[in-house]
Motif scaffolding. Structure first.
Motif, PDB file in Angstrom:
ATOM      1  N   ILE A 134      25.068  61.087  -5.851  1.00  0.00           N
ATOM      2  CA  ILE A 134      24.113  59.979  -5.881  1.00  0.00           C
ATOM      3  C   ILE A 134      24.522  59.024  -6.996  1.00  0.00           C
ATOM      4  N   GLU A 135      24.901  57.817  -6.614  1.00  0.00           N
ATOM      5  CA  GLU A 135      25.304  56.790  -7.577  1.00  0.00           C
ATOM      6  C   GLU A 135      24.097  56.000  -8.084  1.00  0.00           C
ATOM      7  N   ASP A 136      23.176  55.676  -7.172  1.00  0.00           N
ATOM      8  CA  ASP A 136      22.021  54.862  -7.542  1.00  0.00           C
ATOM      9  C   ASP A 136      20.914  55.081  -6.524  1.00  0.00           C
ATOM     10  N   ILE A 137      19.672  54.994  -6.970  1.00  0.00           N
ATOM     11  CA  ILE A 137      18.515  55.079  -6.081  1.00  0.00           C
ATOM     12  C   ILE A 137      17.777  53.760  -6.212  1.00  0.00           C
ATOM     13  N   ARG A 138      17.735  52.995  -5.138  1.00  0.00           N
ATOM     14  CA  ARG A 138      17.109  51.671  -5.125  1.00  0.00           C
ATOM     15  C   ARG A 138      15.788  51.727  -4.381  1.00  0.00           C
ATOM     16  N   ALA A 139      15.141  50.570  -4.264  1.00  0.00           N
ATOM     17  CA  ALA A 139      13.853  50.494  -3.576  1.00  0.00           C
ATOM     18  C   ALA A 139      13.987  50.800  -2.090  1.00  0.00           C
ATOM     19  N   PHE A 140      15.085  50.376  -1.463  1.00  0.00           N
ATOM     20  CA  PHE A 140      15.244  50.529  -0.031  1.00  0.00           C
ATOM     21  C   PHE A 140      16.244  51.599   0.378  1.00  0.00           C
ATOM     22  N   HIS A 141      17.181  51.941  -0.494  1.00  0.00           N
ATOM     23  CA  HIS A 141      18.256  52.832  -0.101  1.00  0.00           C
ATOM     24  C   HIS A 141      18.871  53.539  -1.304  1.00  0.00           C
ATOM     25  N   LEU A 142      19.692  54.545  -0.988  1.00  0.00           N
ATOM     26  CA  LEU A 142      20.462  55.244  -1.999  1.00  0.00           C
ATOM     27  C   LEU A 142      21.920  54.822  -1.870  1.00  0.00           C
ATOM     28  N   HIS A 143      22.619  54.749  -2.986  1.00  0.00           N
ATOM     29  CA  HIS A 143      24.063  54.554  -2.977  1.00  0.00           C
ATOM     30  C   HIS A 143      24.683  55.926  -3.189  1.00  0.00           C
ATOM     31  N   LEU A 144      25.441  56.362  -2.195  1.00  0.00           N
ATOM     32  CA  LEU A 144      26.063  57.675  -2.235  1.00  0.00           C
ATOM     33  C   LEU A 144      27.578  57.507  -2.214  1.00  0.00           C
ATOM     34  N   ARG A 145      28.275  58.360  -2.959  1.00  0.00           N
ATOM     35  CA  ARG A 145      29.737  58.316  -2.985  1.00  0.00           C
ATOM     36  C   ARG A 145      30.272  59.631  -2.420  1.00  0.00           C
ATOM     37  N   ARG A 146      31.105  59.499  -1.382  1.00  0.00           N
ATOM     38  CA  ARG A 146      31.760  60.672  -0.798  1.00  0.00           C
ATOM     39  C   ARG A 146      32.840  61.173  -1.737  1.00  0.00           C
ATOM     40  N   ASN A 147      33.315  62.384  -1.494  1.00  0.00           N
ATOM     41  CA  ASN A 147      34.347  62.943  -2.370  1.00  0.00           C
ATOM     42  C   ASN A 147      35.687  62.240  -2.219  1.00  0.00           C
ATOM     43  N   ASN A 148      35.854  61.392  -1.172  1.00  0.00           N
ATOM     44  CA  ASN A 148      37.086  60.605  -1.051  1.00  0.00           C
ATOM     45  C   ASN A 148      36.947  59.233  -1.724  1.00  0.00           C
ATOM     46  N   GLY A 149      35.815  58.970  -2.379  1.00  0.00           N
ATOM     47  CA  GLY A 149      35.597  57.720  -3.095  1.00  0.00           C
ATOM     48  C   GLY A 149      34.853  56.667  -2.307  1.00  0.00           C
ATOM     49  N   GLU A 150      34.611  56.898  -1.033  1.00  0.00           N
ATOM     50  CA  GLU A 150      33.934  55.932  -0.178  1.00  0.00           C
ATOM     51  C   GLU A 150      32.458  55.820  -0.565  1.00  0.00           C
ATOM     52  N   MET A 151      31.951  54.576  -0.669  1.00  0.00           N
ATOM     53  CA  MET A 151      30.544  54.337  -1.010  1.00  0.00           C
ATOM     54  C   MET A 151      29.744  54.194   0.283  1.00  0.00           C
ATOM     55  N   VAL A 152      28.621  54.910   0.367  1.00  0.00           N
ATOM     56  CA  VAL A 152      27.754  54.884   1.535  1.00  0.00           C
ATOM     57  C   VAL A 152      26.365  54.465   1.078  1.00  0.00           C
TER      58      VAL A 152
END
Length: 192
Positions: free
Chosen positions: A140-158
Motif C-alpha cells: 500500500i503506497e497511499d490511501i486516498r478518499a476514492f482509491h488506494l495506490h498499490l504497488r506490485r512486486n514488479n514495481g507496477e502502480m495500481v
C-alpha cells in the motif's frame, strides 16, 4: 437595529447557542479523529480528509437547525429543498460509485487493520491478470478518499477503488517495505 434585536431575541440567542455547540462539536470530533489517527499511525492526509467530512456534516446540520430556529416558511423551503434534492439525487445516482468510494474511505480510516506500507494480498481475479507467479501481492503506497495506490512486486502502480477493498477479500501479509516482499513470500512458501 434595536427593534430587530428585541423582536428576535430568542432566535438570536438560539442561533448563538447553535454556533457555540457546533464549534464545540467540531473541536471535539477533530480532537478525537486526530487521536485515532495518531494511535493508528495513519497518514496525516487521511486524518485531515476525515476532519473535512465531519466539518461538512456539521455545517449541513447547523444550517438545518438554523432554518428551524428562524421559522422559514416550510412551503417555500419545501419546494426549494425538493428541487435541490432531485438534482443531487440524479447526480448521485449517476455517480454512485464516487459516493460509495468516499464512504468506504471513511470506513477504511476507522476500522481496517492495514495502513500505508503494509503488504496485502487481494483476492480479486480482475486485478490479478499478470503472468507472475505471485501476482496478487501489493504494497500500500497511499490511501486516498476514492482509491488506494498499490504497488506490485514488479514495481507496477495500481489504483484500486476503496469500495472494492471492502467487498473483496484482503489478507494482511506484513508491514514490510517493497524490497522484502519477495523474501516474505519465500518464507511463506517454505512454511507451506
Amino acid at each position: 437595529m434595536e427593534e430587530f434585536i428585541t423582536a428576535h431575541k430568542s432566535e438570536l440567542l438560539s442561533s448563538l447557542i447553535t454556533f457555540v455547540l457546533v464549534l464545540i462539536l467540531k473541536f471535539g470530533f477533530t480532537k478525537a479523529v486526530r487521536k485515532v489517527g495518531k494511535l493508528g499511525d495513519f497518514n496525516q492526509v487521511r486524518t485531515n480528509l476525515i476532519i473535512k467530512y465531519i466539518s461538512i456534516a456539521l455545517t449541513m446540520t447547523s444550517l438545518a437547525v438554523l432554518t428551524l430556529i428562524w421559522g422559514v416558511n416550510f412551503k417555500d423551503l419545501g419546494v426549494l429543498i425538493s428541487s435541490v434534492f432531485a438534482v443531487i439525487g440524479i447526480a448521485f445516482f449517476a455517480q454512485w460509485s464516487i459516493l460509495s468510494n468516499v464512504t468506504a474511505g471513511v470506513i477504511i480510516f476507522f476500522s481496517y487493520p492495514f495502513k500505508i506500507g503494509n503488504t496485502i494480498r487481494i483476492f480479486d481475479k480482475e486485478i490479478n491478470d499478470t503472468p507472475e507467479p505471485v501476482k496478487d501481492i501489493f504494497v500500500i503506497e497511499d490511501i486516498r478518499a476514492f482509491h488506494l495506490h498499490l504497488r506490485r512486486n514488479n514495481g507496477e502502480m495500481v489504483t484500486y477503488p476503496n469500495s472494492l477493498i471492502l467487498q473483496k477479500g484482503v489478507a494482511l501479509i506484513s508491514s514490510f517495505d517493497d524490497n522484502s516482499i519477495d523474501d516474505n513470500l519465500q518464507a511463506e512458501d517454505a512454511t507451506d
